[in-house]
Scaffold this active site. Sequence first.
Site, PDB file in Angstrom:
ATOM      1  N   ASN A  10      -5.715  -2.787 -10.683  1.00 27.77           N
ATOM      2  CA  ASN A  10      -6.923  -2.681 -11.512  1.00 27.77           C
ATOM      3  C   ASN A  10      -7.253  -1.198 -11.622  1.00 27.77           C
ATOM      4  O   ASN A  10      -7.744  -0.600 -10.671  1.00 27.77           O
ATOM      5  CB  ASN A  10      -8.065  -3.456 -10.823  1.00 27.77           C
ATOM      6  N   TRP A  11      -6.984  -0.646 -12.778  1.00 28.08           N
ATOM      7  CA  TRP A  11      -7.171   0.811 -12.944  1.00 28.08           C
ATOM      8  C   TRP A  11      -8.611   1.211 -13.202  1.00 28.08           C
ATOM      9  O   TRP A  11      -8.915   2.398 -13.271  1.00 28.08           O
ATOM     10  CB  TRP A  11      -6.289   1.317 -14.090  1.00 28.08           C
ATOM     11  N   LYS A  12      -9.485   0.221 -13.409  1.00 23.90           N
ATOM     12  CA  LYS A  12     -10.901   0.521 -13.698  1.00 23.90           C
ATOM     13  C   LYS A  12     -10.980   1.540 -14.847  1.00 23.90           C
ATOM     14  O   LYS A  12     -10.164   1.489 -15.764  1.00 23.90           O
ATOM     15  CB  LYS A  12     -11.597   1.004 -12.424  1.00 23.90           C
ATOM     16  N   HIS A  96     -15.125  -9.459 -12.220  1.00 23.10           N
ATOM     17  CA  HIS A  96     -15.018  -8.476 -11.138  1.00 23.10           C
ATOM     18  C   HIS A  96     -16.424  -8.143 -10.631  1.00 23.10           C
ATOM     19  O   HIS A  96     -17.382  -8.148 -11.402  1.00 23.10           O
ATOM     20  CB  HIS A  96     -14.321  -7.214 -11.663  1.00 23.10           C
ATOM     21  N   GLU A  98     -17.853  -5.476 -10.005  1.00 23.29           N
ATOM     22  CA  GLU A  98     -18.519  -4.385 -10.731  1.00 23.29           C
ATOM     23  C   GLU A  98     -19.113  -4.911 -12.044  1.00 23.29           C
ATOM     24  O   GLU A  98     -20.148  -4.430 -12.492  1.00 23.29           O
ATOM     25  CB  GLU A  98     -17.525  -3.233 -10.971  1.00 23.29           C
ATOM     26  N   GLU A 168     -12.402 -10.663  -3.350  1.00 22.17           N
ATOM     27  CA  GLU A 168     -12.712  -9.253  -3.143  1.00 22.17           C
ATOM     28  C   GLU A 168     -14.086  -9.120  -2.486  1.00 22.17           C
ATOM     29  O   GLU A 168     -15.116  -9.163  -3.179  1.00 22.17           O
ATOM     30  CB  GLU A 168     -12.719  -8.510  -4.484  1.00 22.17           C
ATOM     31  N   GLY A 174     -13.381  -0.035  -2.690  1.00 27.14           N
ATOM     32  CA  GLY A 174     -13.543   1.409  -2.836  1.00 27.14           C
ATOM     33  C   GLY A 174     -14.196   2.083  -1.638  1.00 27.14           C
ATOM     34  O   GLY A 174     -14.609   3.231  -1.712  1.00 27.14           O
ATOM     35  N   SER A 210      -9.796  -2.100  -0.912  1.00 24.01           N
ATOM     36  CA  SER A 210      -9.168  -1.051  -0.110  1.00 24.01           C
ATOM     37  C   SER A 210      -7.762  -1.415   0.376  1.00 24.01           C
ATOM     38  O   SER A 210      -7.372  -1.064   1.486  1.00 24.01           O
ATOM     39  CB  SER A 210     -10.065  -0.644   1.062  1.00 24.01           C
ATOM     40  N   GLY A 231      -7.178  -1.512  -6.455  1.00 21.20           N
ATOM     41  CA  GLY A 231      -7.877  -0.544  -7.296  1.00 21.20           C
ATOM     42  C   GLY A 231      -7.275   0.840  -7.116  1.00 21.20           C
ATOM     43  O   GLY A 231      -6.202   1.161  -7.640  1.00 21.20           O
ATOM     44  N   GLY A 232      -7.954   1.668  -6.334  1.00 26.94           N
ATOM     45  CA  GLY A 232      -7.574   3.078  -6.154  1.00 26.94           C
ATOM     46  C   GLY A 232      -6.089   3.312  -5.905  1.00 26.94           C
ATOM     47  O   GLY A 232      -5.482   4.205  -6.523  1.00 26.94           O
TER      48      GLY A 232
HETATM   49  P1  PGA Z   1     -10.059  -0.752  -4.314  1.00 27.45           P
HETATM   50  O1  PGA Z   1     -10.582  -1.696  -5.519  1.00 27.45           O
HETATM   51  O2  PGA Z   1      -8.646  -1.153  -4.027  1.00 27.45           O
HETATM   52  O3  PGA Z   1     -10.182   0.647  -4.852  1.00 27.45           O
HETATM   53  O4  PGA Z   1     -10.967  -1.013  -3.146  1.00 27.45           O
HETATM   54  C1  PGA Z   1     -10.216  -3.046  -5.608  1.00 27.45           C
HETATM   55  C2  PGA Z   1     -10.837  -3.685  -6.835  1.00 27.45           C
HETATM   56  O5  PGA Z   1     -12.003  -3.402  -7.143  1.00 27.45           O
HETATM   57  O6  PGA Z   1     -10.191  -4.481  -7.558  1.00 27.45           O
END
Ligand code: PGA
Length: 246
Positions: A10-12, A96, A98, A168, A174, A210, A231-232
């Site tokens: 997930n590149w956000k 998600h 967010e 999640e 994050g 994470s 994500g990251g």
């Molecule tokens: P993260 O994000 O790996 O940066 O914690 C995961 C996500 O929000 O899908």
Amino acid sequence: MSRKPVMAGNWKMYKTAAETTSFFEKFRPLVERSEHCEIVICPPFPNLPAAAAAAKDTRVAVGAQNMFWAKEGAFTGEVSASMLKSIGCSHVIIGHSERRQYFGETNETVLKKTLAALDAGLTPIVCVGETLEDREAGQTESVLIDHCQGGTSGLSAEQFSKILIAYEPVWAIGTGKTATPEIAADAHRVIRGAFSQPAANSLRILYGGSVKPDNIKGLMAQPEIDGALVGGASLDPISFASIVNF
Ligand code: PGA
């Protein structure tokens, strides 16, 4: 019951189209032989065509991070499932945390989007997870059951067999605080148990929050964990490839 793992990135809101193409140039050879799992990359909307072009004839699938449930219409700023499908997407992340936190998404909108995605032939990656507050109040199980049942209620057995769930925990996204493999596996058992569908045992449940190259092995050692939503650590081709090839 063997469930093929899914590793999704997930590149956000990161990367330009040029950066997307250069990611794929480096990533493709690193996962050429990674037949043990399915790989999905979810860039921001404007970079989906670049990603789809770069992923053509590879084992990497492309997904969006959101969509709207209507087929078309006067919905300024929105994108439909069939539009995503038409530019080469096969997956879409739905609900998600967010989106729930900043854009008012609820179980009701998650369900509408999930149904619309399925209708267009996309695989929805439906996200569920508790906040730190929920966990500290002893509400983890009830929140997970509510997200799972509310976000997928009324799906037919056939529709249910096509979805993916991503667990999640919001406190792990994050933050560098991964859930331990045991905490994640407990949550995955609650999630699987929340579905009365006959196919619940074949449902693939990904862990997200994470995930890094150095903790993926421990997570994947849990039979309940069927992959990761990253994500990251999915922004760097070497790091995401080492997660894929755990
Ligand atoms: P993260 O994000 O790996 O940066 O914690 C995961 C996500 O929000 O899908």
